[in-house]
Structures are given as C-alpha cells and as structure tokens.
Write an enzyme that holds these catalytic residues in place. Structure first.
Site, PDB file in Angstrom:
ATOM      1  N   ASP A  72       6.376   0.857   6.567  1.00 32.38           N
ATOM      2  CA  ASP A  72       4.967   0.435   6.463  1.00 32.38           C
ATOM      3  C   ASP A  72       4.262   1.475   5.585  1.00 32.38           C
ATOM      4  O   ASP A  72       3.903   2.527   6.072  1.00 32.38           O
ATOM      5  CB  ASP A  72       4.364   0.365   7.863  1.00 32.38           C
ATOM      6  CG  ASP A  72       2.900  -0.026   7.865  1.00 32.38           C
ATOM      7  OD1 ASP A  72       2.370  -0.343   6.792  1.00 32.38           O
ATOM      8  OD2 ASP A  72       2.279  -0.004   8.947  1.00 32.38           O
ATOM      9  N   ASP A  81       2.907  -6.769   3.280  1.00 31.93           N
ATOM     10  CA  ASP A  81       2.902  -5.722   4.307  1.00 31.93           C
ATOM     11  C   ASP A  81       3.876  -6.106   5.417  1.00 31.93           C
ATOM     12  O   ASP A  81       4.337  -7.242   5.478  1.00 31.93           O
ATOM     13  CB  ASP A  81       1.475  -5.543   4.864  1.00 31.93           C
ATOM     14  CG  ASP A  81       1.205  -4.112   5.320  1.00 31.93           C
ATOM     15  OD1 ASP A  81       2.167  -3.402   5.673  1.00 31.93           O
ATOM     16  OD2 ASP A  81       0.030  -3.716   5.342  1.00 31.93           O
ATOM     17  N   GLU A  98      -4.811   2.071   3.024  1.00 32.32           N
ATOM     18  CA  GLU A  98      -4.836   0.866   3.874  1.00 32.32           C
ATOM     19  C   GLU A  98      -4.972   1.241   5.343  1.00 32.32           C
ATOM     20  O   GLU A  98      -5.696   0.611   6.101  1.00 32.32           O
ATOM     21  CB  GLU A  98      -3.550   0.048   3.662  1.00 32.32           C
ATOM     22  CG  GLU A  98      -3.592  -1.341   4.291  1.00 32.32           C
ATOM     23  CD  GLU A  98      -3.025  -1.415   5.706  1.00 32.32           C
ATOM     24  OE1 GLU A  98      -3.099  -2.494   6.308  1.00 32.32           O
ATOM     25  OE2 GLU A  98      -2.516  -0.394   6.240  1.00 32.32           O
ATOM     26  N   GLU A  99      -4.243   2.290   5.734  1.00 30.41           N
ATOM     27  CA  GLU A  99      -4.127   2.618   7.161  1.00 30.41           C
ATOM     28  C   GLU A  99      -5.431   3.128   7.775  1.00 30.41           C
ATOM     29  O   GLU A  99      -5.534   3.254   8.982  1.00 30.41           O
ATOM     30  CB  GLU A  99      -3.001   3.641   7.379  1.00 30.41           C
ATOM     31  CG  GLU A  99      -1.605   3.146   6.993  1.00 30.41           C
ATOM     32  CD  GLU A  99      -1.069   2.063   7.926  1.00 30.41           C
ATOM     33  OE1 GLU A  99      -1.750   1.725   8.909  1.00 30.41           O
ATOM     34  OE2 GLU A  99       0.032   1.557   7.646  1.00 30.41           O
ATOM     35  N   HIS A 143       0.827  -1.204   0.000  1.00 30.85           N
ATOM     36  CA  HIS A 143       0.000   0.000   0.000  1.00 30.85           C
ATOM     37  C   HIS A 143       0.863   1.256   0.000  1.00 30.85           C
ATOM     38  O   HIS A 143       1.949   1.281   0.569  1.00 30.85           O
ATOM     39  CB  HIS A 143      -1.043   0.006   1.128  1.00 30.85           C
ATOM     40  CG  HIS A 143      -0.521  -0.020   2.537  1.00 30.85           C
ATOM     41  ND1 HIS A 143      -0.173   1.113   3.215  1.00 30.85           N
ATOM     42  CD2 HIS A 143      -0.340  -1.040   3.410  1.00 30.85           C
ATOM     43  CE1 HIS A 143       0.207   0.793   4.455  1.00 30.85           C
ATOM     44  NE2 HIS A 143       0.127  -0.509   4.596  1.00 30.85           N
ATOM     45  N   HIS A 158       4.765   2.159  12.847  1.00 26.87           N
ATOM     46  CA  HIS A 158       3.962   3.364  13.109  1.00 26.87           C
ATOM     47  C   HIS A 158       4.686   4.339  14.042  1.00 26.87           C
ATOM     48  O   HIS A 158       4.128   4.840  15.018  1.00 26.87           O
ATOM     49  CB  HIS A 158       2.583   3.002  13.677  1.00 26.87           C
ATOM     50  CG  HIS A 158       1.678   2.369  12.659  1.00 26.87           C
ATOM     51  ND1 HIS A 158       0.305   2.399  12.747  1.00 26.87           N
ATOM     52  CD2 HIS A 158       1.960   1.699  11.519  1.00 26.87           C
ATOM     53  CE1 HIS A 158      -0.218   1.763  11.707  1.00 26.87           C
ATOM     54  NE2 HIS A 158       0.779   1.324  10.955  1.00 26.87           N
TER      55      HIS A 158
HETATM   56 ZN   LIG Z   1       0.459   0.185   9.089  1.00 32.44          ZN
END
Ligand SMILES: [Zn+2]
Length: 358
Positions: A180, A235, A212-213, A65, A323
């Site tokens: 990510d 991912d 995606e997030e 993503h 994150h």
């Molecule tokens: Zn993520």
C-alpha cells in the site's frame, strides 16, 4: 523473480511516508522515463508518465500513491529512546517488537526496534490490553540523547516499517511492507510498458500522487495539474479471507482477481465508468471482484471532485495485513489488474468517454 516481482520488490524496499516521498519519486522517475513520451510532475512531488493519444484529445489519469504508512520522530529522551507519532493509520497491536528504519536528514538509514515489555513483568490485566501508542518508544541501540544525535537522529526524521520482501510457501504469495501503495506505482509503470509499442486513442497519464495516507492530499494537486476527463485510482483493497474476517461483510479474497470498488467513504464509483470497466473485464475474461469499504477511502475521493468533476473509479488488488510490516499480495491479482487497466486504456476514445460521462 520475473520483472514485475522485481519491480514490486524495488519499489517496496524504498522508504517514503507522506511528505517524504523523494526517494520513491526518484525511483519512479527512472522507471517511467523509458516508457513515457513525457514526465509530468506537480509541485508537491506527484510524478506521472504520459503516453499521448494517436487520435483523440481526452485524458485518462491512472494514479497510485507514493507514500506508505510510518511515523515521525517527535522527541529523543535522555536515555536515547525515540518517541514518535503515526503518519497514516496504525493499529497499536501490530507495532510492538517490530523493526523500523529511521532516515536522517543526510539520508543515513538507522535500524530501530519498537520496544516491548517481556510477558514476565505484565499483570494479568496488562496482558489483555494493547499499549497506547504514546507509551511506545523506538530503541536504536544507544545510551543517551547525545549519542542518538551523534548518529544524526533529529526530531522530524522519517520512520518506516522494516521487513524483507519475500515469497511465501506458494511463490505467488508475496510479503513486504508498503504494498500500500507501491503496488499502484508498479501498476502505472507496467501498464505504460505494455502499451509502449501500441497506439492508443486517449492520452494516458499514469503515475502516483503524494500524501494519500494523511487524507488524499496530493491527488488534489495532481488532478488539478493533469485535468483528466476520467480517472482510475489504483490502490489496495481489504482481503477478507483470513480467520476472523472471512464470511463477514465481504468475500473479497486474494488470488480471486482485481477488485473494483463500488463505493467507499470517499467516493461513489462513477456508475457509467464502472459499467464500462465491468464490460471490459468480461470481454477479456478477467474475473473481477466488486467490493464496498465503509471505512477508509482512496485518492478517488479527491480526484472525482477536482476541476469540474472527474468520473473516477478505484481499482486494486486485495491485500492481507494492510498497514503493517508484513502485508501479503498475490501475483495473479497483480498481473490481472495490470491486464485490466491496460484493456481499459485501449477501449477508450473520444466517443466512448462521451458515452461514459452522462
Ligand atoms: Zn493505506
């Protein structure tokens, strides 16, 4: 820096949160074009390179993503401090005193700092608590709302973490923001690159979804557009190899090989496809780690329920400090996951796909 590390650097240097993936998409367009027969785009910003099958009419979707976690400016106060709301999951404790980048409508980049109080003014109770995100602010170095606006700051501007891409003591450990999931974007490019001069027996559509997030949204439209017979969501997975995490729940560690997700909160890895992937890893001497993640999911959650159902598995690499501004990835895991996905593509044809989908 080898080519893959350069690719990871250029992709993580770019800023793009959910709904604001334009620059990342443009860069992916540049990388995918020379290694694909065709570029496929959906109307929300997802982008994929297609390599057509020499024989066979089945399609495999390999999707990372484009978006990273960040924030949106919600208010500029009278003293020029910016208030914000998170886009994607954040833990308050990793945010204070971090640098961020605000991107204006004109594309201007403005450095900001999430301000914090010095310890001198904190009561003993305050020192033990985390600060509520609603109380946090971004300091861009201006004196007033008017001055902030003169620099182009507006409500709705994208805010992304800022940190420099660096190698750590052992050069195989890389740190950057946004692994990510620019990791998944890089993998899509590298797999197409490796297959460029090979003939394959399944159509490969490799690239990245948007949003995606914020709830696996872009994957829905991309899967509807591509209509794959099988899919791999690429991912990052959680590394459990740091103090306070090791020995608990899982033994997944960075440097120990690609991670195949058996199940997470969004998807039960398709059993037939998972078995096939394990067989391929064994055949090519690629050590893999199996993991489950009770909390969180990947785009597999949306892809597997798209159309009439798409057998889907999540594959990735273990990532430390997900994150945050400073996630850590191991280059061996990157290379081995590219090798694994490449071998999976080479192993698939009409007959094998029919066997997998029971
Ligand atoms: Zn993520």
């Amino acid at each position: 820096m080898n080519d893959s590390v350069k690719l990871l650097k250029s992709l993580t240097d770019i800023d793009g949160i959910a709904g604001h993936e334009m620059s990342v998409k443009a860069l992916m367009h540049d990388y995918l074009t020379p290694v694909s027969d065709e570029i496929i785009e959906d109307n929300l910003g997802g982008i994929f390179g297609k390599k057509s099958a020499t024989n066979g009419n089945k399609t495999l979707m390999v999707a990372g993503h484009l978006d990273e976690v960040g924030f949106i400016v919600t208010k500029i106060d009278n003293d020029g401090f910016l208030r914000f709301t998170p886009i994607g999951g954040w833990w308050n404790q990793v945010m204070l005193s971090q640098k961020v980048t605000i991107t204006t409508d004109e594309g201007k980049k403005i450095r900001g700092i999430i301000g914090s109080k010095p310890p001198h003014v904190l009561s003993p109770e305050e020192r033990k608590k985390t600060i509520d995100m609603k109380e946090m602010f971004i300091d861009i170095g201006v004196k007033s709302k008017k001055e902030a606006e003169q620099f182009g700051i507006e409500m709705g501007n994208m805010v992304t973490p800022y940190s420099e891409f660096e190698t750590l003591a052992n050069q195989k450990y890389l740190t950057a923001k946004a692994f990510d999931n620019r990791y998944g974007c890089a993998l899509a490019v590298d797999v197409l690159q490796r297959l460029k001069n090979e003939s394959i027996d399944i159509n490969l559509v490799a690239g990245a979804n948007v949003q995606e997030e914020v709830g696996l949204r872009g994957a829905k439209v991309a899967a509807n557009k591509i209509k794959p017979d099988l899919a791999i969501a690429v991912d990052v997975a959680i590394a459990y190899d740091t103090p306070g995490m090791s020995g608990q729940v899982s033994d997944t560690a960075i440097g120990n090989g690609p991670v195949v997700i058996i199940m997470d909160a969004s998807n039960i890895g398709h059993v037939g496809f998972t078995k096939h992937i394990k067989d391929i890893a064994k055949k090519h001497n690629i050590t893999i780690q199996l993991d489950t993640t009770a909390g969180g999911g990947t785009d597999a959650g949306s892809i597997h329920v798209a159309n009439e159902g798409t057998p889907t598995v999540s594959i990735g690499v273990a990532l430390r400090y997900m994150h945050s501004n400073v996630s850590v990835l191991h280059t061996d895991d990157y290379q081995n996951s590219v090798a694994l996905v490449t071998e999976i593509v080479k192993s698939l044809n009409n007959e094998v796909v029919d066997q997998i989908i029971w």
